[in-house]
Design an enzyme around this catalytic site. Structure first.
Site, PDB file in Angstrom:
ATOM      1  N   GLU A 245      12.848  33.584 -26.776  1.00 36.28           N
ATOM      2  CA  GLU A 245      12.053  34.773 -27.075  1.00 36.28           C
ATOM      3  C   GLU A 245      13.061  35.796 -27.561  1.00 36.28           C
ATOM      4  O   GLU A 245      13.939  36.214 -26.816  1.00 36.28           O
ATOM      5  CB  GLU A 245      11.343  35.206 -25.808  1.00 36.28           C
ATOM      6  CG  GLU A 245      10.242  36.183 -26.073  1.00 36.28           C
ATOM      7  CD  GLU A 245      10.428  37.394 -25.235  1.00 36.28           C
ATOM      8  OE1 GLU A 245      11.194  38.268 -25.679  1.00 36.28           O
ATOM      9  OE2 GLU A 245       9.843  37.445 -24.141  1.00 36.28           O
ATOM     10  N   CYS A 282      10.658  43.803 -24.512  1.00 28.77           N
ATOM     11  CA  CYS A 282      10.495  43.034 -25.751  1.00 28.77           C
ATOM     12  C   CYS A 282       9.173  43.372 -26.414  1.00 28.77           C
ATOM     13  O   CYS A 282       8.970  43.064 -27.584  1.00 28.77           O
ATOM     14  CB  CYS A 282      10.588  41.547 -25.482  1.00 28.77           C
ATOM     15  SG  CYS A 282       9.664  41.058 -24.039  1.00 28.77           S
TER      16      CYS A 282
END
Lengths: 501, 501
Positions: A245, A282
């Site tokens: 990720e 994120c």
């Protein structure tokens, strides 16, 4: 041997050496132990594995005070947020325990012998089986939820895979303590020796991804670091799946109607979202698309006012602060030409603290494809002039984990068009809400097209994250006695399954 | 421009130039057209997509005589086998149509707002969406089932992804004809222009995998070719999933009890299986483990007798015959030291024909890790001395798509132990049967650990093959009007879904 040193971000001072970097021998030992645990762990009764996950949740809960204190001292994220983070992690272990017990995740299918238009079909039974030892890379920004404990570790163990964690250097003491808590609890619950391992250091991380016994890797971090590890995983003699990720801009669109009707509310919500956790999520909205009319500019004036009074958060590491200054400070025009400072928060004092910043640029001046994620408490407002220019910016921005649309009820066509445009370039689309806040649930998708993740087919949050560490296996004409319980005619612990007769 | 020439394997003579190799411009045109079709195809009503798949099945059926004749002329596989192959492909399109119509493959989940131990949960709805344009590489050995028509094309279209096929040079005329049939039928059924594309040539294949518009690739072929394309896919600026089905040995174990009780039956079944289709199946039993006692050797004597009288099949291409001679002919000791010729079939006459061969080696002389697949009508018998030596060979052989165990009812412990050993190294385990014959059904798994495939998490045969071309997407707090029908509170065409309230 190089020491691994725990640092206090509030002062910038080294506090203590808490470990040494792991050499190749240490990596080999952890991976061999994991390989030794793979078969007994895979063959552990499903209900026993669910109990194991619940034991780990209880052990984290019992050590809450010490874990939160350590994590706060190493991350400066604050005890309120870290207590919530631990709630999330405990919940997650329990949720995976429930999923494992229920068994639907095994995707069991029983096809009994039949004649088909393509000829006779034998007795075939399929379900998912564990991949084997998994390498998990701890992330800097979630010391308790994407690190030694967290979604990757929980989902790999739930799948029946041993885990070797590469500790993040931003919180080594928290990592060591969490590892002790989890491995003691695993041992007490009867898990095979080698079910959990821990290594330290960049070289050890690379050695893990290359190690012949490792069957998959999960990573949360920078695009650059993730890409390097992805390349190692893909270049192996036997490539392995690498779930990274990476960076994500998470564009948030405000329509003309929403700017007109909800200016103050959106300004406040947005500043809250992009500064949450010091802007180190994120899912931070990194690009905010606002109409270039007077109402859009008024919304941004509202944001500027809030930013001006905002305290400077302490960032996670010296490296994060350095990259933040490069991306949002005086030399920001090097990364986003045309960007200028709209407002800056209260000046930073000491340690890795840094001021909140609000930047803006006119869409006509922007090269959307070149915009990169800037970790920390900053967002970039892009003023657009009409739906065509808006669409063109959205089409050229790199894909993201999430995207948001704020629109009014009388803008349904525009909302649908924006969703359609964004859907191709994201894994989650949020309506009239902020992308920060990622619920741990079956319907969550946390993963999108490159560069937001290396593998858009899976998620790292939510119960379906378990699928990353499982592969299908078929048994053909197998006597009942050698079938796994889940596939037998009369299972002791039945699971949902598709039956074709 | 280089001609693509159709060759007759029965004579080795070139028959006609049927196409020219596709240059970069042609690849760009096919990929742009596919990209243009991606959104309309994805937004096509699910039932309309099921109808499209059924139209393609009907069109193939209507052109059966010509397709089978062309495929036979180019592959020498025989009309009986090729008619069966077309049955399989037609069935497969219809099976995917049923799966699309039923909708369970979408993995739909509706999580309604709730309070959880980790905090409040918003309205979240998840389902799978198409990845975008897919590159499909035709395989030499299934001109009608793993080529322009076949499992990869059918599953990608079922997922809602446009397909650009790279034709296999072993059957270009069949590829061109099948492409015409499918694209005419797609057009007639209202599919968007660009839903199907076709390119020719090795360079065009590499350009496809590198093309920015291509979102995934599916390949069936050699380990070397597959690895090269996998490396291209992984080295892209934005890596894409590459589903390669590469080489596989498919070990078959005969226990002492089975050798004693079923010698003649197994000898006959084995020779039938390893010579089926000229031994050009990815599931051919390439290594047969037989006890080194007198009963095991008697079984192999039985095989030798059958091999001696066997006709020489015509192989697919000059390249296949060349590799077959290298791996099984006079220089076979270079690839498998200690291997010797037990029996050879009737000598080959003309074209790419080659004799059936039976090789054997003692387990003590074998380096199992070095054994490679040899395409064509040959198998390698390995004589083992007791269960320990058997286990050691199995542990060191490269992983496979499938593995078989022949054992007697009084050998249940041995059967379970062999299965446990093999399960870690294969995707399908067959009891008392041969690995050739891969049923197209929901419980099939055709995919195993490297080097049998590049991605053990998925299958290229069976209804779950569709999962390769889908990614999850989540909608958060979406108004009903912008949700896909499948996720609405009151769907017009409901699908199975998990509902959490």
């Amino acid at each position: 041997m190089t020491d691994v040193v725990s640092t206090d971000p509030r002062t910038g001072a080294a506090v203590a050496a808490v470990a040494t970097e792991t050499g190749q021998e240490g990596v080999d030992a952890a991976c061999s132990a994991a390989a030794g645990a793979a078969r007994p762990l895979a063959e552990l009764d499903r209900l026993a594995r669910a109990d194991l996950l619940r034991s780990l949740a209880r052990a984290l809960e019992e050590d809450r005070a010490e874990l939160v204190a350590l994590a706060d001292r190493e991350s400066a994220l604050g005890t309120a947020r870290l207590n919530n983070e631990l709630n999330r992690t405990v919940h997650q272990f329990n949720l995976f325990a429930d999923a494992v017990q229920e068994g639907g995740y095994l995707e069991a299918v029983v096809d009994r012998p039949a004649d088909t238009p393509a000829g006779p079909r034998p007795d075939l039974r399929r379900m998912l089986v564990p991949l084997g030892p998994v390498a998990v890379f701890g992330a800097s920004n979630f010391p308790l939820a994407f690190s030694v404990p967290g979604g990757d570790t929980a989902s790999a163990l739930a799948a029946g895979c041993p885990v070797v964690v590469k500790a993040h250097p931003a919180h080594p003491a928290t990592s060591v303590r969490a590892f002790e808590v989890l491995s003691n609890a695993a041992r007490a619950a009867g898990a095979p020796e080698g079910t959990l391992g821990l290594v330290h250091g960049v070289d050890a991380g690379a050695a893990l991804v290359r190690h012949p016994e490792i069957r998959a890797a999960a990573f949360t971090g920078s695009t650059r670091g993730g890409r390097a590890l992805f390349d190692l995983a893909s270049a192996r003699p036997d490539p392995i799946p690498f779930y990274g990720e990476l960076g994500s801009l998470n564009p948030l669109v405000v329509t003309p109607g929403a700017a007109r009707k909800r200016s103050a509310e959106i300004a406040q919500g947005l500043v809250g979202s992009f500064t949450l956790g010091g802007g180190q999520f994120c899912t931070k909205p990194g690009v905010v698309l606002v109409p270039g009319d007077s109402e859009g500019r008024a919304l941004v004036d509202g944001m500027a006012e809030l930013v001006t009074g905002a305290e400077a958060p302490v960032l996670l590491t010296e490296g994060v602060r350095h990259a933040y200054e490069r991306g949002s400070g005086e030399r920001r025009e090097e990364t986003v030409p045309g960007a200028h400072l709209v407002a800056e928060g209260i000046a930073a004092k000491g340690g890795w603290a840094a001021p909140v910043r609000l930047l803006s640029v006119e869409a006509a001046e922007l090269d959307p494809a070149a915009v990169e994620e800037c970790f920390g408490p900053v967002t970039l407002v892009v003023f657009y002039d009409g739906p065509e220019q808006l669409g063109s910016v959205l089409r050229d921005l790199p894909p993201s984990l999430a995207a948001s649309v704020f629109a009014e009820p009388d803008e349904l066509d525009l909302r649908a068009e924006l969703q359609s445009e964004l859907a191709h370039r994201t894994g989650r689309i949020v309506h009239d809400g902020y992308p920060t806040g990622v619920a741990v649930t079956a319907a969550m998708q946390h993963g999108g097209p490159w560069p937001s993740t290396t593998n858009a087919l899976h998620t790292s949050v939510g119960t379906t994250a378990i699928r990353r560490f499982l592969r299908p296996m078929a048994w053909q004409n197998a006597p009942q006695e050698v079938l796994p319980d889940e596939l037998r005619d009369q299972p002791v612990n039945p699971v949902p399954r598709q039956e074709n007769t």
